[in-house]
Design a protein around this motif. Structure first.
Motif, short mmCIF file in Angstrom:
data_model
loop_
_atom_site.label_atom_id
_atom_site.label_comp_id
_atom_site.label_asym_id
_atom_site.label_seq_id
_atom_site.Cartn_x
_atom_site.Cartn_y
_atom_site.Cartn_z
N GLY A 1 -0.18 2.89 -4.82
CA GLY A 1 0.55 2.24 -3.74
C GLY A 1 -0.18 2.33 -2.41
O GLY A 1 -0.21 1.36 -1.65
N GLN A 2 -0.76 3.49 -2.13
CA GLN A 2 -1.49 3.67 -0.88
C GLN A 2 -2.75 2.82 -0.85
O GLN A 2 -3.08 2.21 0.16
CB GLN A 2 -1.85 5.15 -0.67
N ILE A 3 -3.47 2.76 -1.96
CA ILE A 3 -4.68 1.93 -2.03
C ILE A 3 -4.30 0.47 -1.85
O ILE A 3 -4.97 -0.26 -1.11
CB ILE A 3 -5.41 2.16 -3.38
N ALA A 4 -3.23 0.03 -2.50
CA ALA A 4 -2.79 -1.36 -2.36
C ALA A 4 -2.45 -1.66 -0.91
O ALA A 4 -2.84 -2.71 -0.37
CB ALA A 4 -1.58 -1.61 -3.26
N LYS A 5 -1.77 -0.75 -0.26
CA LYS A 5 -1.38 -0.94 1.13
C LYS A 5 -2.62 -0.98 2.04
O LYS A 5 -2.72 -1.84 2.92
CB LYS A 5 -0.45 0.19 1.56
N ASP A 6 -3.57 -0.08 1.80
CA ASP A 6 -4.78 -0.02 2.62
C ASP A 6 -5.61 -1.30 2.54
O ASP A 6 -6.24 -1.69 3.51
CB ASP A 6 -5.65 1.17 2.20
N PHE A 7 -5.61 -1.94 1.37
CA PHE A 7 -6.43 -3.13 1.18
C PHE A 7 -5.61 -4.43 1.21
O PHE A 7 -6.11 -5.49 0.85
CB PHE A 7 -7.20 -3.04 -0.15
N ASP A 8 -4.35 -4.33 1.65
CA ASP A 8 -3.45 -5.48 1.75
C ASP A 8 -3.32 -6.21 0.41
O ASP A 8 -3.48 -7.42 0.32
CB ASP A 8 -3.93 -6.44 2.85
#
Length: 101
Positions: free
Chosen positions: A35-42
């Protein structure tokens, strides 16, 4: 009357295999959550999870799902039947080509 607060849908984006592989590698390291990776890379979390799943299948770390196995078997049957049909048509064409001479 216009709806206030309705978001416009985001245009469809495409990503290179290299970018996807980089995101999958970040997920495998375990430094951050998916979830954090997805958020960081939009990106969407679902999209990232699908990339990770596909990478596992491609690497042979995970088997196909039962529905994928069923689809594969059905496609192989259809492919075999179509090859047989083509063979029959080839023979028929050769037969009729000899008849017209």
């Amino acid at each position: 009357m216009e709806s206030i607060g309705k978001k416009k849908p985001r245009p469809r984006r495409s990503f290179t295999p290299e970018f996807k592989a980089e995101i999958v590698e970040l997920c495998r390291r375990g430094d951050r959550s998916v979830g954090q990776i997805a958020k960081d890379f939009d990106l969407t979390e679902t999209e990232v999870r699908l990339w990770v799943s596909q990478a596992e299948v491609d690497a042979g770390q995970r088997d196909l799902t039962s529905s994928e196995r069923e689809e594969l078997a059905a496609l192989r049957r259809e492919n075999r039947r179509l090859r047989e049909d083509v063979e029959v048509l080839k023979r028929a064409t050769a037969f009729f080509a000899q008849e017209t001479r």
